[in-house]
Design a protein around this motif. Structure first.
Motif, PDB file in Angstrom:
ATOM      1  N   VAL A 131      16.326  34.746  24.863  1.00 23.41           N
ATOM      2  CA  VAL A 131      17.782  34.714  25.011  1.00 23.41           C
ATOM      3  C   VAL A 131      18.502  35.152  23.738  1.00 23.41           C
ATOM      4  O   VAL A 131      19.694  34.912  23.580  1.00 23.41           O
ATOM      5  N   SER A 132      17.794  35.793  22.826  1.00 25.34           N
ATOM      6  CA  SER A 132      18.418  36.220  21.578  1.00 25.34           C
ATOM      7  C   SER A 132      19.513  37.245  21.836  1.00 25.34           C
ATOM      8  O   SER A 132      19.352  38.148  22.663  1.00 25.34           O
ATOM      9  N   PRO A 133      20.624  37.159  21.106  1.00 22.94           N
ATOM     10  CA  PRO A 133      21.635  38.223  21.218  1.00 22.94           C
ATOM     11  C   PRO A 133      21.114  39.571  20.763  1.00 22.94           C
ATOM     12  O   PRO A 133      21.705  40.603  21.088  1.00 22.94           O
ATOM     13  N   GLY A 134      19.983  39.596  20.044  1.00 17.66           N
ATOM     14  CA  GLY A 134      19.374  40.861  19.697  1.00 17.66           C
ATOM     15  C   GLY A 134      18.888  41.638  20.901  1.00 17.66           C
ATOM     16  O   GLY A 134      18.632  42.841  20.811  1.00 17.66           O
ATOM     17  N   LEU A 135      18.788  40.976  22.062  1.00 19.06           N
ATOM     18  CA  LEU A 135      18.350  41.633  23.295  1.00 19.06           C
ATOM     19  C   LEU A 135      19.512  42.170  24.128  1.00 19.06           C
ATOM     20  O   LEU A 135      19.279  42.873  25.118  1.00 19.06           O
ATOM     21  N   TRP A 136      20.728  41.845  23.762  1.00 20.17           N
ATOM     22  CA  TRP A 136      21.872  42.241  24.587  1.00 20.17           C
ATOM     23  C   TRP A 136      21.949  43.737  24.863  1.00 20.17           C
ATOM     24  O   TRP A 136      22.287  44.133  25.979  1.00 20.17           O
ATOM     25  N   PRO A 137      21.663  44.621  23.899  1.00 18.96           N
ATOM     26  CA  PRO A 137      21.819  46.054  24.201  1.00 18.96           C
ATOM     27  C   PRO A 137      20.845  46.569  25.248  1.00 18.96           C
ATOM     28  O   PRO A 137      21.030  47.664  25.779  1.00 18.96           O
ATOM     29  N   TYR A 138      19.806  45.784  25.544  1.00 16.40           N
ATOM     30  CA  TYR A 138      18.745  46.268  26.419  1.00 16.40           C
ATOM     31  C   TYR A 138      18.777  45.635  27.801  1.00 16.40           C
ATOM     32  O   TYR A 138      17.860  45.869  28.599  1.00 16.40           O
ATOM     33  N   ALA A 139      19.772  44.850  28.120  1.00 17.21           N
ATOM     34  CA  ALA A 139      19.754  44.076  29.362  1.00 17.21           C
ATOM     35  C   ALA A 139      21.122  44.071  30.013  1.00 17.21           C
ATOM     36  O   ALA A 139      22.136  44.402  29.393  1.00 17.21           O
ATOM     37  N   THR A 140      21.142  43.684  31.282  1.00 15.68           N
ATOM     38  CA  THR A 140      22.390  43.456  31.995  1.00 15.68           C
ATOM     39  C   THR A 140      22.520  42.021  32.453  1.00 15.68           C
ATOM     40  O   THR A 140      23.618  41.512  32.619  1.00 15.68           O
ATOM     41  N   MET A 141      21.386  41.345  32.689  1.00 12.28           N
ATOM     42  CA  MET A 141      21.448  39.961  33.143  1.00 12.28           C
ATOM     43  C   MET A 141      20.270  39.172  32.572  1.00 12.28           C
ATOM     44  O   MET A 141      19.257  39.739  32.184  1.00 12.28           O
TER      45      MET A 141
END
Length: 609
Positions: free
Chosen positions: A403-413
């Motif tokens: 759930v790291s914000p470092g994953l935000w660019p790679y996901a939608t949900m």
């Protein structure tokens, strides 16, 4: 000088010769240590909200520690808290947050659901070691956070001591990550630059597509590994008719093996028996009106694949109980292999999205030293480079605990972790995700129920995840007419009110009691879900909705004003059982709302609904 130990000893002493500095954020004293000379700045972004930056003069592990009085504390919130919201002892093992798992944030919650101290660390890719808990010697609550830091960046800590509602402080952490810290992570290595990221609709530059916030159908609980093109297409029409916008095909599509485990994953070829024409099948499902997402256990290569021998020199660990190895993303060969599989699904088979599972498995303890073919030193840098290679023009589902914000660019949900047939766990996990999910849509774990389950209990499951995206995972062709009525009614409500439920101001209550009441509001609309027999506060104006998932149908409305309200009560199947005008005055008012049912109040008006 050598750092003094104080209450932190013995397990919190920094190894070797360290430098120690003391600084203040408001009235809170912090101690920073590192095997380097340190400089620091403390800025107050808003009253009671401090940003602390501690910078070493050479690369070093930097630690910052502080305490707050443990007064009227009711819970400690952390993204990896599971079902336990008690106050941990300070001597428990530190946790690690990194790109692959967890997030560097926590909140000590006090009476009235206020934050006594909310903290977050700006590092969202590399490992951050964190210890939190009650200090037995003093009755304080202690914190420390540590990570490797560079002279040009340092360790950045956000400290919120405002005493505001805990949910508000965590929402502000997500905005802080999104606006002030997260974009800096693009500068690491060879990932896309910020300008490139802004061209897409994922990550900080924009919102996720609407389809990611609409109900979905999942094959996992309904079919397990017994999945094939015929069974998927059989569910597609009913799912779309009930209000689903996507279908997620889980484990089983890539093999004829039905023995669970992961011994057959890694080659990612559709089963010739179950999916003989994968592109034609995908087109048929999309013709029914659904987006199509396909499951991948990203880190694994199974023993029973042709790749097994080839990947042995590039493995991080062998998981005997999974019958698979975890491959090492530090190697370009592995990244190209994995990214190629997922890109093929989107570009050749026509997939709209990918369900990427088990990213947390990359976070192995004591990984082997990288070989000469590796092009990065750390596993989490390899994971970041791998994710940057995946197709960006598609939906991507991730899952707790990554759930790291470092994953935000790679996901939608991002989806709640597995909790089959456990409404309370699903509620807690989706609420936890909502608090720090940033731009991502939050999905519930898949909903399933026994074929003989009552409509009321089916509805209660849906209400328990009302503030997330429901994923349905039952055989829709065998549901009773009553069960289908429930699905149609509540999925329709979720779709109609998605903006309020998923984007409105989010107000969960009592994390120590697993959120017995949750509210979302936007403009003149307020929606509350009731999971325990507690009074419900009614706003002075606008439209108020109350969804009742508790066994008690006797609802107490807490009113602080005088006036009239038009009241409509519906059952779990959406059938109106009461439609009247109420005369309100300050105090408590009783009304009957059946389990799984819905109350609508139009306040200050006698106009027809």
């Amino acid at each position: 000088m050598t750092a003094t130990t104080g209450i932190w000893q013995p397990h919190d002493r920094a190894p070797g010769e360290t430098r120690e500095v003391r600084l203040r954020a408001g009235t809170t004293e912090l101690t920073a240590t590192a095997a380097a000379e340190l400089t620091w700045t403390v800025t107050e972004d808003a009253e009671g909200v401090h940003e602390v930056r501690i910078t070493p003069d050479r690369p070093a592990a930097v630690r910052v520690a502080w305490r707050v009085p443990c007064l009227a504390a009711t819970a400690f919130w952390a993204p990896d808290g599971g079902e336990n919201r008690g106050l941990p002892p300070f001597w428990r093992k530190p946790r690690v947050a990194a790109l692959e798992k967890n997030a560097p944030v926590g909140c000590l919650v006090g009476g009235g659901d206020v934050s006594l101290c909310t903290y977050a660390v700006g590092e969202v890719v590399r490992p951050v070691h964190i210890r939190t808990g009650v200090v037995e010697e003093t009755g304080d609550f202690g914190f420390w956070a540590e990570h490797d830091a560079e002279p040009g960046a340092g360790l950045v800590l956000r400290l919120d001591l405002t005493g505001r509602p805990f949910a508000r402080t965590l929402a502000d952490v997500a905005e802080w990550w999104r606006g002030n810290v997260h974009e800096n992570e693009w500068a690491r290595g060879d990932a896309r630059e910020p300008a490139d990221a802004a061209e897409g609709w994922r990550g900080p530059a924009g919102e996720v597509p609407d389809v990611a916030r609409m109900p979905a159908y999942s094959t996992w609980y309904a079919m397990q590994q017994h999945v094939d093109a015929v069974s998927v297409e059989r569910q597609a029409g009913p799912a779309a008719e009930l209000g689903c916008a996507a279908i997620i095909v889980d484990d089983g599509w890539h093999s004829d093996d039905r023995g669970r485990g992961y011994g057959h994953v890694g080659e990612w070829e559709p089963s010739a028996t179950s999916f003989p024409d994968i592109s034609g099948h995908v087109a048929a499902v999309k013709q029914a009106g659904l987006a199509y997402l396909l499951w991948y256990a990203l880190p694994f290569v199974g023993r029973h694949t042709a790749l097994w021998d080839r990947v042995q020199p590039y493995s991080l660990a062998y998981k005997e109980h999974m019958n698979a190895v975890i491959v090492d993303p530090r190697y370009p060969y592995i990244r190209e292999l994995l990214a190629g599989h997922l890109t093929r699904a989107v570009q050749e088979w026509g997939m709209d999205g990918l369900k990427i599972d088990f990213i947390d498995q990359f976070a192995v303890e004591d990984p082997p030293e990288p070989g000469p073919e590796a092009d990065c030193a750390t596993v989490n840098e390899g994971v970041r480079r791998l994710l940057a290679m995946l197709p960006r023009d598609c939906l991507v589902e991730l899952r707790q605990p990554y759930v790291s914000p470092g994953l935000w660019p790679y996901a939608t949900m991002v989806r709640a972790s597995d909790c089959p047939l456990s409404p309370a766990h699903n509620r807690q996990r989706t609420v936890d995700l909502r608090l720090i999910a940033g731009p991502l849509a939050v999905h519930a774990d898949m909903l399933m129920w026994h074929p003989d389950e009552t409509p009321e209990r089916v509805a209660a499951q849906l209400v328990n995840v009302l503030f997330a995206v429901p994923q349905i995972s039952v055989d829709l062709t065998t549901q009773t007419p009553e069960q289908l009525e429930v699905l149609r009614f509540w999925l329709g409500f979720v779709k109609e009110h998605a903006d309020v439920l998923q984007r409105g101001a989010f107000e969960p209550a009592r994390p120590d009691l697993v959120y017995p009441q949750v509210t979302a509001r936007a403009a003149d609309t307020m929606i509350t879900a009731r999971y325990a027999p507690l009074p419900v506060t009614v706003p002075a104006a606008g439209t108020f909705w109350l969804a009742n998932a508790d066994d008690s149908a006797d609802v107490l409305l807490q009113v602080g004003h005088s006036g009239t309200a038009r009241a409509r009560v519906q059952t779990c199947r959406g059938r109106t059982v009461d439609d009247t005008t109420l005369e309100l005055s300050p105090g408590m008012h009783a009304i009957t709302v059946p389990t799984g049912g819905l109350l609508r109040l139009d306040l200050g008006s006698e106009a027809a609904l």
